[in-house]
Structure formats: structure tokens, C-alpha cells
Design a protein around this motif. Structure first.
Motif, short mmCIF file in Angstrom:
data_model
loop_
_atom_site.label_atom_id
_atom_site.label_comp_id
_atom_site.label_asym_id
_atom_site.label_seq_id
_atom_site.Cartn_x
_atom_site.Cartn_y
_atom_site.Cartn_z
N LEU A 494 2.74 3.08 -4.14
CA LEU A 494 2.31 1.90 -3.39
C LEU A 494 1.14 1.34 -4.19
O LEU A 494 0.04 1.89 -4.17
N THR A 495 1.39 0.28 -4.92
CA THR A 495 0.53 -0.02 -6.07
C THR A 495 -0.85 -0.55 -5.70
O THR A 495 -1.84 -0.18 -6.30
N ASN A 496 -0.94 -1.43 -4.71
CA ASN A 496 -2.20 -2.00 -4.23
C ASN A 496 -1.81 -3.06 -3.21
O ASN A 496 -0.62 -3.31 -3.00
N ASN A 497 -2.79 -3.66 -2.58
CA ASN A 497 -2.46 -4.72 -1.63
C ASN A 497 -3.68 -5.61 -1.46
O ASN A 497 -4.53 -5.36 -0.62
N SER A 498 -3.73 -6.65 -2.25
CA SER A 498 -4.91 -7.51 -2.27
C SER A 498 -5.07 -8.29 -0.98
O SER A 498 -6.11 -8.89 -0.75
N SER A 499 -4.07 -8.32 -0.14
CA SER A 499 -4.17 -9.13 1.07
C SER A 499 -4.93 -8.42 2.18
O SER A 499 -5.20 -9.00 3.22
N ARG A 500 -5.26 -7.13 1.96
CA ARG A 500 -5.94 -6.41 3.03
C ARG A 500 -7.43 -6.65 2.91
O ARG A 500 -8.10 -6.12 2.01
#
Ligand code: FEO
Ligand code: CA
Ligand code: CA
Ligand code: CA
Length: 681
Positions: A494-500
Motif C-alpha cells: 500500500l504505497t502511500n495516500n496523499s489524500s489523507r
């Protein structure tokens, strides 16, 4: 020359449009709850990780990997870890060697009797159809016997690899001296592109099938002109198979019966079927299309562009030839079979390719669902039991899926037909560490006409909407999956999630800037179960993150944005990273250096950095020969961090791997151990 002008968010080649407006629970909040539940003792996540690693904390270079409980675990990971690097080169551990093969532009077949040698300024679009494509990604080595994907020759085989996308400024003479970013391209004027440049870009996409052999001197190279060498591109005719075949969803001017389409695009990771075929995933295909009229949910939920031009404006090819205008999905005044309003529905699938038949037609297997497929990974097949495979949807807050075939696997008769009927499930991760596979079956639960689903084809074309409806768990960009061949456990990056951006974003354990790896064990041995138990394998990050609240990684282990993932025969877990070009080697991402590859022993927590790559690239794609003594990895988009002004001045920030030309090139790297041993030991 008029550069691409559009919404800046669309200029990032890694742009995965965030299109999930449903209210399903975010994985971040579930993870937080689970960690809170488990972290009642000091150590919190460290305790959680210790549990995952079989009772041992993560250890780096120099630590023993034998188990105190058994005292007999063999040393899976034996090399001395290497440090992070920001150098423009490949680094492997002491005792290992690396060399380059199958670079973008290397000719594999003859164009009118001539093998077109790489020269980006003079190669034509037709030449590119005979050369290795660009932006190497998922890859498999098929032993030349053609019987089994993992058994057979370790000196002769077919290397089959995806070419995810392109960097147009490195491809065209007309780009020389222009101020172009990595995602911009030359134009004739605001509504026209050069036909041959468009052809070249389409032909640089897709898949390469190329014979590779180990020479008598031990050096690997590709075989020019081998009869099995093949390029599959953004133009290759393909069949549509499964429940969506022949439905109104995929009827176009090219195929009024809805049975064929042209090309595969943005092929990220791959899969290998138990019957020795290759599967290419269609990941960020949505942006290759524009629809200037109100988009149906089957396009808006995926991020087909709502206005302006498509990603590369191929629809603007000056000839307005049919194979180019199809990237404009705006409906005309007539019937759907007179235009390309349905062309975006022909993408977003898993594509099956038989690498041992150079005349075979690739097949889009619609029963596996339509989304931003990162790849697909098959559980080891069991005679007489269904085929099971897993696929992640790589966009922020999207889902992880599983397909279980309707018919059982029999080695003697197995084939792609097994992927045409079965049950597609989507994962729900519960806070207590349990999980459920929710079926996406027309007529079950909310997947009924009342909610806009009139058939299984509707469920599949609108897979994301169906998953929203059943209440799947939103994840932090699911990338590659891998199945441990010994334990049958399933791992996903799960690479990353800039929207969090909510308050918990300050907590590195849930801070999706670094990413993590999840794993689960199915409730039945054959992976067909509808329940599972999950846990966190590794939370990526730096050593000095004071909010880490648990066992930090050491200098030999720090990484972020896990992407590529593969588990070898002995259960070594190979982890590859894809820090975005936009942040690579800047700010607090600088401590991780260039993108890298690590390997973990999941039984005892040993984790060590094995390889670092050149400037501006990502490391992606990994496979060994059956004897595990040759490893192939891919280096994608070296030099992509070159700024527009630097490009205009002719100063690329990488000249890997050629050194002698000004153009960096994606390429495959062959890794061997100097003592001839197994890679990783
Ligand atoms: Fe193409 Fe999700 O990486
Ligand atoms: Ca990837
Ligand atoms: Ca990338
Ligand atoms: Ca990625």
C-alpha cells in the motif's frame, strides 16, 4: 510548439485520479483502531510487528536470522546490506554483479530487413514497433521449454515485460531544446500532433516478448530476430472475453459487435497464470481518454478526463486516423457504433498474452473486473480446485479484489477460459483483524437494477461502483501483491495516500506518505475462503520518526512507497520502491535516496537493502530464473526528475545506462552472485 496546458494535477505521470466519493471506512482509521487495540502494552506497533515476524523484531545487517525457537532456520538473507544512494548508478551488495540488457529502443525484430538501432532523434514510429518499449515495469522469465512458468531452463527463456508509459521529450527530435516537463510533448499547434510521433508513442507502450540467453561467458543478452520476439503495443488487435464481451458497453466503430479492441495501455505490474501465460494489467488508462460531454459513471468514477485533451492528445494526430481519434470519447450525433464513446470501456482490464505463440491475439479478461489494475497474482494452483488470483486497484482510497474461478483447475486442460467465469470479490478489513470477501455478483445484495446494475456486465464495467455499494474498505493505493508459495499467505503493498490530511496524518504509523505492507491468511488452504485474518507486515518509514511509536527501521532498512513485491521459492519477500519523481531526493524524502529494492525473511524479521538505482527512476519488476541464480529487475524512467529548463539546455540529470548518449533509458538489470549462489543469500 505549444506545450500541453491543462489542470496541473493532470501533469503528473503518476497521477491516479482520486474518484472515490463513497463513504466507506478508510483503511487508515481501521489500522489505527487495530493498533490501538493491540498496543495496550508498551511498544504498541513494535509488539504488533514482533507478532508478525514470528516473535522477533526487525533486524538489519549482521544479525542472526536463525530462530531461537527451532535453531534450524536456514539463512535466507545473507548478504551485507548496502546504504541508501543518490548516485546515478546501480549498486548491489558485495559479492554480487549487475549488468544491463533490453534497454528501451534495443531492436528485437527487423523493420523491412533492418534492425533499427536506438536513436531517439531518427527512429520512426514504425521502428519503435520493432524495439523494446519504454518505461519497463512488471516482468516474468518464462523458461524456454514453455511448460511451466517457474520450472525449466535457467539459461534460456522468454523475458516478457510491461512498458507502462513514456517520456515524450526523450523520444522526438522536435523536442530538442524545448522547455518540456517529463509529461509534456511537442505539438504542431494547439490542435495537431505529428502522426509519426503519436505512432511512436503508442508503439512504445504495451508489452515486449524477447528471447534472452546466458552466453558461454556467463553474460546474458537478448536474441535479436528470434521467432518468438514480439511487440504488443497500444495498437495491437485484442479480443474482449468474459461477461462484458458483445455487450453494448464495448460496441465501437472499430468493433460494432463489441468483441474486439485495439491495444493495451499503462501496463504496470503483471501476472503469471498456472498455464504459462502472461497477464498485463491496465492501470492508469483513464487519463488517456477525454470525454467533453457529461461523463457516465463508468468513466467519471475512473477519471476519464472531463474536458480539454487526453493525456498525450493522441486524438490530435494530424491525419485524424481512426486509431488515433478514438482517444476522444465524446459521443457524436449518431449511434455508439459510429464513434468512440465506448472506447474507455475497452480499457481497465487484465490482458492475457501467450508468449509462446507470436501470432496469438491478446485477450482482455473482463470477469476479473475493471479498475486501475496494478497487477494480478495467482495463488499456487491445486489440482481439482478453483483458480484464485488477487488484484489491487491503485488509486487513493480504492480496493483489493480476488477472483475465484467457477471451474476447477486441471493441469492437463487449464487455460484462459478459467478466467471467463467465476466470482469477483472485494476485500473488507475489519478492526479486529478479521476480513471478509464481499461478492460482486449481479442480483446479490445491493447489486440490483434499483442501484443501477442490470447485469453482471454492468457490475464488471462499473467494478468500483459495485465495490462502493457492498461496503469494501478504502485502501492506501494497493500496488503489487504476492503469495508466499510455502504458506499461501497473501501480501500487498500500500504505497502511500496523499489524500489523507486529517489529524492522524501526523502519526507516521498511519501517515500514508511512507506506505506499508499488509498480509493475510485465508480461512481455507486453497485461498477460496470468504474470510481471512490480516495483519501489518511492515510500516515503511525513516529511522528517526519520533511519532513512530514502535520499533523503528534502521539505516539498512529505511524505505518508503513500497510498490513492486515478489516472494521467491524460499519465501524471501522482495520489496521495490517508487518514491514519486515530484518528491524524490527532496525534503524529508531525501534520506531514502534513490528508489531501491530490499528483501525480508518473514520468518525472523531480517530486512536488508539489496539494491539502489540511478537518479530519477523507480525500481520495478523482479523475477529469477528457476535455479534462483539469475535475477532480473527493471529500472523505469531514469532521469525523469530533469526539470523543463534543464531539458531545454540539454542537461539530463541521468545518463544511465549508456553514459555515451544524452538520453537516459529504462532498462532491465541482470543480477548474479559472483560465487554462483542463490540471489539473496
Ligand atoms: Fe504503475 Fe501503481 O504503479
Ligand atoms: Ca507500480
Ligand atoms: Ca512511478
Ligand atoms: Ca507506484
Amino acid at each position: 510548439m505549444d506545450n500541453q496546458k491543462m489542470n496541473p494535477v493532470h501533469l503528473d505521470p503518476d497521477y491516479e485520479p482520486m474518484s472515490n466519493a463513497s463513504n466507506n471506512t478508510r483503511f487508515a482509521s481501521i489500522l489505527e483502531a487495530r493498533m490501538a487495540r493491540r498496543g495496550v502494552l508498551k511498544g504498541g506497533l513494535a509488539a504488533a510487528m514482533t507478532g508478525l515476524f514470528g516473535g522477533f523484531a526487525l533486524t538489519g545487517c549482521g544479525s542472526s536470522s536463525s530462530s531461537p525457537e527451532t535453531g534450524v532456520a536456514p539463512q535466507l538473507v545473507g548478504f551485507k546490506a548496502i546504504p541508501v544512494s543518490d548516485e546515478d548508478t546501480i549498486v548491489v551488495p558485495e559479492g554480487y554483479s549487475a549488468h544491463v540488457i533490453t534497454r528501451w529502443g534495443d531492436p528485437i525484430s527487423a523493420n523491412n530487413g533492418v534492425f533499427p538501432e536506438f536513436d531517439p532523434l531518427t527512429n520512426t514510429g514504425a521502428d519503435q514497433a520493432h524495439q523494446i518499449g519504454s518505461h519497463h515495469d512488471g516482468m516474468h522469465f518464462f523458461p524456454i521449454e514453455g511448460n511451466d512458468p517457474n520450472e525449466g531452463s535457467s539459461t534460456d527463456g522468454l523475458l516478457v515485460m510491461n512498458h507502462e508509459y513514456i517520456e515524450p521529450r526523450f523520444m522526438h527530435a522536435s523536442a530538442v531544446g524545448a522547455s518540456l516537463t517529463r509529461s509534456q510533448f511537442p505539438r504542431i499547434d494547439s490542435d495537431n500532433r505529428d502522426d509519426d510521433e503519436v505512432l511512436k508513442e503508442l508503439n512504445a507502450h504495451g508489452v515486449s516478448v524477447v528471447r534472452v540467453q546466458k552466453g558461454v561467458n556467463g553474460t546474458w543478452s537478448h536474441v535479436q530476430g528470434d521467432s518468438l520476439n514480439r511487440r504488443i503495443t497500444g495498437l495491437t488487435p485484442m479480443e474482449i472475453s468474459g461477461p462484458v464481451r458483445g455487450t453494448d458497453w464495448v460496441k465501437t466503430k472499430y468493433s460494432p459487435t463489441g468483441t474486439m479492441t485495439r491495444g493495451t495501455l499503462n501496463n504496470c505490474a503483471h501476472g503469471v497464470t498456472p498455464w504459462n501465460t502472461y497477464m498485463a494489467a491496465e492501470e492508469n488508462w483513464a487519463g488517456y481518454f477525454v470525454n467533453n460531454s457529461p461523463r457516465p459513471e463508468s468513466q467519471s468514477r475512473y477519471g476519464v478526463r472531463p474536458s480539454g485533451k487526453s493525456r498525450y492528445a493522441w486524438e490530435d494526430a494530424q491525419s485524424r486516423a481512426d486509431e488515433y481519434v478514438r482517444f476522444n470519447a465524446t459521443p457524436g450525433d449518431g449511434a455508439a457504433t459510429e464513434d468512440y464513446r465506448n472506447e474507455p470501456h475497452c480499457f481497465g482490464w487484465m490482458v492475457e498474452i501467450d508468449p509462446f505463440d507470436a501470432t496469438s491475439t491478446p485477450i482482455k479478461r473482463t470477469a476479473l473486473g475493471r479498475f486501475a489494475h496494478e497487477g494480478v497474482v495467482f495463488a499456487p494452483s491445486i489440482e481439482g480446485r478453483p483458480v484464485v488470483c488477487y488484484s489491487g486497484d491503485d488509486a487513493r482510497n480504492e480496493y483489493i479484489y480476488k477472483f475465484v474461478s467457477a471451474q476447477p483447475y486441471h493441469k492437463a486442460t487449464a487455460g484462459g477460459y478459467l478466467l471467463d467465469s467465476g466470482t469477483l470479490y472485494v476485500a473488507k478489513f475489519n478492526a479486529d483483524g478479521s476480513g471478509e470477501w464481499l461478492p460482486l455478483v449481479f442480483g446479490q445484495g445491493p447489486l440490483t437494477p434499483a442501484n443501477g446494475f442490470d447485469s453482471q456486465a454492468d457490475v464488471l464495467v462499473k467494478t468500483r461502483s459495485a465495490a462502493d455499494a457492498v461496503g469494501a474498505t478504502k485502501m492506501d493505493r494497493p500496488e503489487w501483491g504476492a503469495v508466499d508459495p510455502n504458506t499461501r499467505e497473501v501480501y500487498f503493498t500500500l504505497t502511500n495516500n496523499s489524500s489523507r490530511t486529517e489529524a492522524d496524518a501526523a502519526n507516521p504509523r498511519t501517515n500514508s506518505r511512507w506506505g506499508h505492507i499488509i498480509k493475510w491468511q485465508e480461512g481455507s488452504e486453497d485461498n477460496t475462503a470468504t474470510t481471512f485474518n490480516w495483519d501489518i507486515f511492515i510500516l515503511a518509514g525513516p529511522t528517526d520518526d519520533s511519532d513512530f511509536n514502535g520499533q523503528p527501521l534502521n539505516e539498512d532498512q529505511i524505505f518508503n512507497s513500497p510498490d513492486g513485491l515478489w516472494i521467491d521459492k524460499d519465501s524471501r519477500v522482495w520489496i521495490q520502491t517508487d518514491i514519486s519523481e515530484g518528491v524524490m531526493n527532496t525534503g524529508d524524502f531525501a534520506q531514502f535516496g534513490n528508489n531501491q529494492m530490499l528483501v525480508a525473511d518473514p520468518r525472523n524479521g531480517v530486512l536488508r537493502r539489496f539494491l539502489t538505482g540511478p537518479i530519477g527512476q523507480e525500481i520495478t519488476g523482479v523475477i529469477t530464473t528457476p535455479d534462483q541464480r539469475t535475477m532480473f529487475i527493471n529500472v523505469q524512467h531514469p532521469g525523469a526528475t530533469t526539470a523543463a529548463g534543464e531539458f531545454a539546455a540539454g542537461n539530463m540529470n541521468s545518463d544511465w545506462p549508456d553514459r555515451t548518449t544524452n538520453y537516459p533509458r529504462s532498462a532491465t538489470v541482470v543480477i548474479t552472485k559472483d560465487d554462483g549462489g542463490i540471489i539473496g543469500t
